[in-house]
Enzyme design. Structure first.
Site, mmCIF file in Angstrom:
data_model
loop_
_atom_site.group_PDB
_atom_site.id
_atom_site.type_symbol
_atom_site.label_atom_id
_atom_site.label_comp_id
_atom_site.label_asym_id
_atom_site.label_seq_id
_atom_site.Cartn_x
_atom_site.Cartn_y
_atom_site.Cartn_z
ATOM 1 N N GLY A 13 4.337 8.888 12.783
ATOM 2 C CA GLY A 13 3.543 9.915 12.096
ATOM 3 C C GLY A 13 4.336 10.890 11.247
ATOM 4 O O GLY A 13 3.843 11.964 10.907
ATOM 5 N N SER A 14 5.548 10.507 10.847
ATOM 6 C CA SER A 14 6.330 11.475 10.049
ATOM 7 C C SER A 14 5.744 11.653 8.649
ATOM 8 O O SER A 14 5.831 12.750 8.082
ATOM 9 C CB SER A 14 7.808 11.082 9.985
ATOM 10 O OG SER A 14 8.000 9.945 9.196
ATOM 11 N N ASN A 15 5.148 10.625 8.079
ATOM 12 C CA ASN A 15 4.494 10.810 6.766
ATOM 13 C C ASN A 15 3.216 11.635 6.908
ATOM 14 O O ASN A 15 2.909 12.451 6.035
ATOM 15 C CB ASN A 15 4.209 9.456 6.101
ATOM 16 C CG ASN A 15 5.448 8.895 5.430
ATOM 17 O OD1 ASN A 15 5.872 9.381 4.390
ATOM 18 N ND2 ASN A 15 6.063 7.894 6.060
ATOM 19 N N MET A 90 -0.052 -0.193 10.886
ATOM 20 C CA MET A 90 0.576 -1.508 10.985
ATOM 21 C C MET A 90 -0.425 -2.661 11.106
ATOM 22 O O MET A 90 -0.090 -3.714 11.625
ATOM 23 C CB MET A 90 1.555 -1.539 12.177
ATOM 24 C CG MET A 90 2.651 -0.496 12.095
ATOM 25 S SD MET A 90 3.577 -0.558 10.554
ATOM 26 C CE MET A 90 4.570 -2.015 10.841
ATOM 27 N N ARG A 91 -1.639 -2.462 10.614
ATOM 28 C CA ARG A 91 -2.627 -3.552 10.637
ATOM 29 C C ARG A 91 -3.009 -3.874 9.202
ATOM 30 O O ARG A 91 -3.217 -2.968 8.389
ATOM 31 C CB ARG A 91 -3.901 -3.104 11.356
ATOM 32 C CG ARG A 91 -3.674 -2.454 12.677
ATOM 33 C CD ARG A 91 -3.958 -3.300 13.848
ATOM 34 N NE ARG A 91 -5.224 -3.983 13.853
ATOM 35 C CZ ARG A 91 -5.421 -5.116 14.533
ATOM 36 N NH1 ARG A 91 -4.427 -5.665 15.189
ATOM 37 N NH2 ARG A 91 -6.608 -5.689 14.550
ATOM 38 N N ASN A 113 -1.117 3.299 0.155
ATOM 39 C CA ASN A 113 -0.117 2.999 1.186
ATOM 40 C C ASN A 113 1.267 3.396 0.687
ATOM 41 O O ASN A 113 1.509 3.445 -0.520
ATOM 42 C CB ASN A 113 -0.144 1.488 1.471
ATOM 43 C CG ASN A 113 0.787 1.089 2.594
ATOM 44 O OD1 ASN A 113 0.878 1.778 3.615
ATOM 45 N ND2 ASN A 113 1.505 -0.011 2.425
ATOM 46 N N HIS A 115 5.269 2.194 1.092
ATOM 47 C CA HIS A 115 6.071 1.060 1.557
ATOM 48 C C HIS A 115 7.554 1.347 1.287
ATOM 49 O O HIS A 115 7.907 1.757 0.183
ATOM 50 C CB HIS A 115 5.635 -0.223 0.834
ATOM 51 C CG HIS A 115 6.417 -1.405 1.289
ATOM 52 N ND1 HIS A 115 6.155 -2.035 2.493
ATOM 53 C CD2 HIS A 115 7.489 -2.030 0.757
ATOM 54 C CE1 HIS A 115 7.025 -3.017 2.655
ATOM 55 N NE2 HIS A 115 7.854 -3.035 1.622
HETATM 56 C C1 GRF Z 1 7.350 4.364 6.971
HETATM 57 O O1 GRF Z 1 8.657 3.870 6.782
HETATM 58 C C2 GRF Z 1 6.412 3.840 5.930
HETATM 59 O O2 GRF Z 1 7.001 3.644 4.681
HETATM 60 C C3 GRF Z 1 5.987 2.511 6.512
HETATM 61 O O3 GRF Z 1 5.873 2.752 7.897
HETATM 62 C C4 GRF Z 1 6.743 3.824 8.264
HETATM 63 C C5 GRF Z 1 5.877 4.847 8.930
HETATM 64 O O4 GRF Z 1 6.622 5.924 9.423
HETATM 65 N N1 GRF Z 1 4.766 2.032 5.911
HETATM 66 P P1 GRF Z 1 5.881 7.224 9.976
HETATM 67 O O5 GRF Z 1 4.908 6.764 11.052
HETATM 68 O O6 GRF Z 1 5.168 7.867 8.818
HETATM 69 O O7 GRF Z 1 6.970 8.091 10.517
#
Ligand code: GRF
Length: 209
Positions: A13-15, A90-91, A113, A115
């Site tokens: 969940g860092s993003n 992740m789905r 998304n 990536h």
């Molecule tokens: C990130 O590296 C993002 O680019 C990828 O999954 C990871 C998610 O990280 N799609 P977080 O859960 O946001 O920390």
């Protein structure tokens, strides 16, 4: 305009946190109406608590893909949303899911998304490892719209970072993650202000999906 977002998360969940913090800091005119989490052990739940975000855990374990998606769609549809933001979800989303959220007069889906590679290089779920092991000197982050294929839709923005010869995989990932956290909120604000440019037209996300 204020963008109404749903964020979908599977893990750390860092993003999500970067987006929530940019809203607090008024760098992004948005509201997180709902966070969907598909795994009850996700650290993203702590982020929801820290920022008092409305979240729903909808476990996919023991459910057919279609049944899980139906539950997610139902929750999403119960909010007025402009955009669905995947942040480490992740789905793979099916065409039926995407078709539930089509924009009027446009063949794009309002699903975005992030990536961790410069697409189309290194699609898939191990992009940092694959780019690092390949030996790239420059890598980067892509924010793109989602379509039926994995890591494939319209590229909205990209930002790069450089690998030094003595960088470990952890250093490489840390550099990339820093770029992710700057890029995603910035792109969301850019979409909010300037819309999405596609096939010589600009589309504003001013409809509820
Ligand atoms: C990130 O590296 C993002 O680019 C990828 O999954 C990871 C998610 O990280 N799609 P977080 O859960 O946001 O920390």
């Amino acid at each position: 305009m204020v963008l109404n977002l749903a964020v979908m998360v599977s893990g750390r969940g860092s993003n999500l946190e970067a987006i929530a913090q940019s809203i607090v800091d008024k760098r992004l005119d948005a509201r997180i109406k709902l966070v969907i989490i598909n795994n009850d052990e996700a650290k993203g739940i702590d982020v929801c608590k820290k920022y008092s975000l409305n979240y729903e855990i909808i476990e996919h374990k023991n459910l057919k893909r279609q049944d899980h998606e139906a539950k997610v769609i139902e929750k999403l549809k119960s909010h007025e949303l402009n955009l669905i933001v995947l942040a480490g979800y992740m789905r793979v989303l099916t065409k039926d899911f995407l078709n539930s959220f089509k924009l009027d007069n446009c063949d794009l889906y309002p699903v975005i998304n992030i990536h961790p590679s410069l697409l189309p290089a290194f699609p898939g779920s191990n992009a940092y490892e694959e780019a690092f092991n390949y030996g790239v000197k420059v890598s980067g982050i892509t924010v793109h719209l989602v379509d039926e294929k994995v890591d494939n839709g319209l590229i909205i923005d990209q930002a790069c970072f450089y690998r030094d010869n003595n960088d470990s995989l952890d250093d490489f990932k840390a550099k990339g993650l820093k770029v992710e956290h700057e890029l995603y909120p910035k792109v969301l604000q850019d979409i909010n202000k300037n819309g999405i440019y596609y096939q010589h037209k600009t589309y504003y996300l001013n409809q509820y999906i």
